[in-house]
Design an enzyme around this catalytic site. Structure first.
Site, PDB file in Angstrom:
ATOM      1  CB  CYS A  98      -0.865   0.024   1.254  1.00 12.01           C
ATOM      2  SG  CYS A  98      -1.828  -1.479   1.447  1.00 12.01           S
ATOM      3  NE  ARG A 131       4.218   1.616  -1.543  1.00 10.56           N
ATOM      4  CZ  ARG A 131       5.416   1.135  -1.261  1.00 10.56           C
ATOM      5  NH1 ARG A 131       6.437   1.460  -2.010  1.00 10.56           N
ATOM      6  NH2 ARG A 131       5.600   0.364  -0.233  1.00 10.56           N
ATOM      7  CD1 TRP A 146      -2.542  -4.970  -4.754  1.00 12.54           C
ATOM      8  CD2 TRP A 146      -1.970  -6.179  -2.956  1.00 12.54           C
ATOM      9  NE1 TRP A 146      -2.392  -6.277  -5.149  1.00 12.54           N
ATOM     10  CE2 TRP A 146      -2.042  -7.039  -4.073  1.00 12.54           C
ATOM     11  CE3 TRP A 146      -1.639  -6.723  -1.715  1.00 12.54           C
ATOM     12  CZ2 TRP A 146      -1.786  -8.407  -3.976  1.00 12.54           C
ATOM     13  CZ3 TRP A 146      -1.388  -8.090  -1.632  1.00 12.54           C
ATOM     14  CH2 TRP A 146      -1.466  -8.912  -2.748  1.00 12.54           C
ATOM     15  CG  ASN A 167       2.857  -0.639   3.107  1.00  7.65           C
ATOM     16  OD1 ASN A 167       2.285  -1.617   2.642  1.00  7.65           O
ATOM     17  ND2 ASN A 167       4.085  -0.298   2.761  1.00  7.65           N
ATOM     18  N   GLY A 168       1.511  -2.930   5.378  1.00 10.02           N
ATOM     19  CA  GLY A 168       2.148  -4.096   5.993  1.00 10.02           C
ATOM     20  C   GLY A 168       1.091  -5.098   6.398  1.00 10.02           C
ATOM     21  CD  GLU A 183      10.739 -10.356 -17.434  1.00  9.77           C
ATOM     22  OE1 GLU A 183      10.536 -11.113 -16.464  1.00  9.77           O
ATOM     23  OE2 GLU A 183      10.376  -9.165 -17.445  1.00  9.77           O
ATOM     24  CE  LYS A 188       7.071  -8.033 -17.427  1.00  7.76           C
ATOM     25  NZ  LYS A 188       8.202  -7.925 -16.543  1.00  7.76           N
ATOM     26  CD  GLU A 233       3.958  -8.474 -14.772  1.00  4.86           C
ATOM     27  OE1 GLU A 233       3.741  -8.432 -13.557  1.00  4.86           O
ATOM     28  OE2 GLU A 233       5.088  -8.246 -15.244  1.00  4.86           O
ATOM     29  CG  HIS A 239      11.361 -33.887 -22.423  1.00  2.32           C
ATOM     30  ND1 HIS A 239      11.736 -35.201 -22.596  1.00  2.32           N
ATOM     31  CD2 HIS A 239      12.409 -33.147 -22.858  1.00  2.32           C
ATOM     32  CE1 HIS A 239      12.967 -35.246 -23.086  1.00  2.32           C
ATOM     33  NE2 HIS A 239      13.393 -34.008 -23.258  1.00  2.32           N
ATOM     34  CE  LYS A 252       7.782  -1.239 -10.495  1.00  6.22           C
ATOM     35  NZ  LYS A 252       7.982  -2.041 -11.703  1.00  6.22           N
TER      36      LYS A 252
HETATM   37  O1  M6R Z   1      10.904  -5.081  -6.547  1.00  4.17           O
HETATM   38  P1  M6R Z   1      11.294  -6.498  -6.883  1.00  4.17           P
HETATM   39  O2  M6R Z   1      12.222  -6.555  -8.055  1.00  4.17           O
HETATM   40  O3  M6R Z   1      11.826  -7.248  -5.725  1.00  4.17           O
HETATM   41  O4  M6R Z   1       9.948  -7.182  -7.329  1.00  4.17           O
HETATM   42  C1  M6R Z   1       9.896  -8.541  -7.638  1.00  4.17           C
HETATM   43  C2  M6R Z   1       8.611  -8.895  -8.336  1.00  4.17           C
HETATM   44  O5  M6R Z   1       7.516  -8.618  -7.525  1.00  4.17           O
HETATM   45  C3  M6R Z   1       8.451  -8.149  -9.670  1.00  4.17           C
HETATM   46  O6  M6R Z   1       9.534  -8.360 -10.509  1.00  4.17           O
HETATM   47  C4  M6R Z   1       7.163  -8.592 -10.387  1.00  4.17           C
HETATM   48  O7  M6R Z   1       7.272  -9.909 -10.801  1.00  4.17           O
HETATM   49  C5  M6R Z   1       6.862  -7.660 -11.564  1.00  4.17           C
HETATM   50  N1  M6R Z   1       5.478  -7.330 -11.568  1.00  4.17           N
HETATM   51  C6  M6R Z   1       7.195  -8.249 -12.875  1.00  4.17           C
HETATM   52  O8  M6R Z   1       6.881  -7.433 -13.938  1.00  4.17           O
END
Ligand code: M6R
Length: 619
Positions: free
Chosen positions: A2, A27, A75, A101-102, A492, A496, A499, A515, A614
């Site tokens: 958050c 966030r 969040w 936040n937490g 990766e 992308k 998400e 496999h 994020k």
């Molecule tokens: O801030 P961080 O790099 O530790 O975050 C790790 C993941 O939460 C972050 O890379 C997440 O997978 C992204 N949304 C990917 O695009």
């Protein structure tokens, strides 16, 4: 997860808080709220489900005056995203309001105890327990807010960054942190009087002051309008605040003419990487200058193993880093999901180096993983983007990415920044361990130096992905394949797409396809193959043939001038030639653009995808 903003000073707080919430919206964005003490002494709380604009609409018809306030963008963890679970939360008597936040892990026990004492709750959140507990402490100990916060937090298990207002003390703002970030901005208003800002990161603060204090774990701060700022820890020991000057530019926080932060951040990559390698990659002398390695030379000379802990995209860049470091330094490298590592009692030797890779530097699992490694005596190295973040501060040494703030939830420039930083790390370690031949070293340095220009070329030559992205909006599944350095890149690319466009996608090592995953291939299945004209090219060509004979659609990433794979592909993206180990830095660009344009064609919110935030500062 958050975002928290706060203000006390001469200015009207509401516009500052709302602007700050917009900056922190990455966030969390399922509900938002604000608390203000009005000129007439009312403690007003307004909150709304949805994004910050929904809160602004609600506030249009309300009294938002006041020169002290706190605000929050959420969040959801405990309790569904609705107005009653949104922050700020009132205490029972409505004399306190708190944002958090937490996660409070023992909130159930605390709530039960408070309910036994007659306290009535209004929400399902863990946060409300905090504000009720503080009020309970104030009443039962007849103490002031500051002392009550200290007493309350001693009973709390979990992570928190909190800010609290008290109706009867409109001149005082109290905040505290443990495990979740909180920054205090120290400024002066136009009248020359002191003012303080709070933020989960520096983005809501930088517009007003570049002087900040990073609150440490278990510290509580009290600020007032006279300029009094006192920090103590939970044991009531006075702490000396360290004033730090922020290195951040306001323009970096704007979209700068792009429709989305994600697209801006994709296009920023060549320049971001130039900044990242500046002063570190010395082409003339064929050297890599990383102070984190130079100052701890023996640790890297003598370490038996490197363990890299990360999550999500950072885990993918870590895997590319592993391949490079093992090849260049001849040292075993393990890559761990921080969330698994922290709970499985891993073997860690005191002569291990544990590297944490994290854009935000706040990911709860990565932070916990390095705390565990610290307990076991390992040397900790951080690779973070956010300066002053918790991971950056918890590690013994490290390297910042310096790619500028990344605001789009889908990580793009941080990924390439991490990959190039891990390459720098590998080269720096290879130098201290003497594992690379001078000529080869020179060639790698030279090639790495050219990567930003080659990225620019790749961006210019893949601009028209938007023209055909629409064709994939009907797809339910995608496969991404790559070998060697391009296997982590396949992971990766798939992440992308998943998400931001909500299309299911899997990344696989190309040879593993037969496999199992090949059973999924049919005319409806697009298969993205990273097929540069490098080491395992012929083998990847065979893999493409296997897919084609099952009617799969091939989307390929090929080296400029390649006609073979191009001829076999339904869609083809080109990248310039580079060394095997640096291909991911170029091939990632068409993959990022593909996911961006497919998501746009589907009408998705690419900067704020559903259910995501994020920084994952909770478990
Ligand atoms: O801030 P961080 O790099 O530790 O975050 C790790 C993941 O939460 C972050 O890379 C997440 O997978 C992204 N949304 C990917 O695009």
């Amino acid at each position: 997860m958050c975002g928290i903003v706060g203000y006390i000073g001469d200015q009207q707080a509401y516009p500052i808080l709302i602007k700050g919430l917009h900056r922190l919206e990455y966030r969390g964005y399922d509900s938002a709220g604000v608390a203000l003490i009005s000129q007439s002494g009312e403690l007003n709380v307004y909150k709304e489900k949805g994004k910050v604009v929904a809160l602004e609409r609600l506030c249009e018809k309300t009294d938002v005056t006041g020169t002290i306030g706190i605000a929050h963008t959420r969040w959801a963890t405990h309790g569904e995203p609705n107005a009653s679970n949104a922050h700020p939360h009132y205490s029972e008597s409505r004399s306190l309001a708190l944002v958090h936040n937490g996660i409070i892990e023992n909130y159930k026990v605390l709530r039960l105890e408070l309910e036994k004492n007659g306290v009535t709750f209004r929400s399902e959140t863990d946060t409300e327990v905090l504000v009720q507990l503080v009020e309970f402490m104030m009443n039962s100990h007849h103490c002031d807010l500051y002392t009550a916060v200290q007493l309350a937090l001693k009973n709390v298990v979990g992570a928190y960054a909190i800010a609290i207002l008290e109706k009867s003390h409109p001149d005082t703002l109290v905040c505290a942190r443990k495990g979740s970030p909180l920054i205090i901005g120290v400024g002066k208003s136009e009248t020359g009087r002191p003012e303080y800002f709070l933020g989960s990161d520096a983005t809501p603060i930088i517009e007003y002051t570049d002087k900040v204090i990073y609150l440490n774990d278990e510290e509580i701060a009290v600020m007032d309008r006279t300029g009094r700022l006192e920090i103590t820890n939970l044991a009531n020991v006075k702490q000396t605040p360290q004033l730090v000057t922020l290195q951040m530019n306001l323009e970096e926080l704007e979209k700068g003419g792009y429709p989305h932060f994600m697209l801006k951040e994709i296009w920023e990559q060549p320049n971001a990487l130039r900044t990242c390698i500046k002063g570190r990659l010395d082409r003339e002398n064929s050297e890599v200058v990383l102070s984190g390695i130079i100052d701890n030379k023996e640790k890297f000379q003598n370490c038996r193993r490197i363990i890299i802990c990360a999550c999500g995209t950072s885990w993918h860049s870590a895997l590319i880093g592993k391949y490079f470091i093992e090849e260049a330094c001849q040292i075993p490298v393990e890559v761990e999901y921080a969330s698994e590592f922290r709970y499985r009692n891993p073997v860690i030797f005191p002569d291990d180096v544990v590297v944490a890779v994290s854009q935000s530097g706040e990911t709860a699992d990565t932070l916990a993983a390095i705390q565990l490694a610290k307990e076991k005596g390992a040397f900790l190295y951080g690779i973070c983007n956010v300066i002053g973040s918790s991971i950056a501060r918890a590690t013994n040494s490290g390297t910042y990415l310096h790619v500028g703030p990344e605001i789009g939830v889908a990580s793009t420039k941080a990924f390439s920044g991490q990959v190039i930083t891990l390459a720098l790390l590998g080269l720096a370690i290879a130098k201290v361990r003497g594992t690379l031949d001078t000529k080869f070293y020179q060639m790698l340095v030279d090639e790495l130096y050219q990567i930003p220009d080659k990225m620019q070329w790749t961006l210019e030559h893949n601009k028209d992905i938007d023209k055909f992205a629409e064709r994939f909006t009907y797809c339910k599944n995608f496969l991404y394949l790559g070998r060697g350095y391009n296997y982590p890149l396949a992971l990766e690319g798939a992440l992308k797409l998943k998400e931001i466009s909500y299309i299911h996608a899997e990344g696989y090592p190309a040879a593993e396809m037969k496999h199992g995953p090949i059973a999924l291939v049919d005319a409806e299945m697009p298969v993205v193959v990273i097929a540069p004209k490098k080491g395992m090219y012929d083998k990847v060509v065979s893999n493409i043939q296997e897919i084609k004979s099952r009617s799969g659609k091939i989307i390929s990433v090929v080296t400029e001038g390649d006609t073979v794979v191009k001829g076999m592909s339904d869609y083809c993206f080109v990248i310039p030639d580079t060394r095997d180990c640096f291909v991911p830095l170029l091939a990632v660009i068409p993959l990022q653009l593909l996911s961006y344009y497919v998501a746009i064609a589907k009408g998705c919110n690419v900067d704020q995808p559903r259910n995501l935030a994020k920084s994952v500062t909770v478990e």
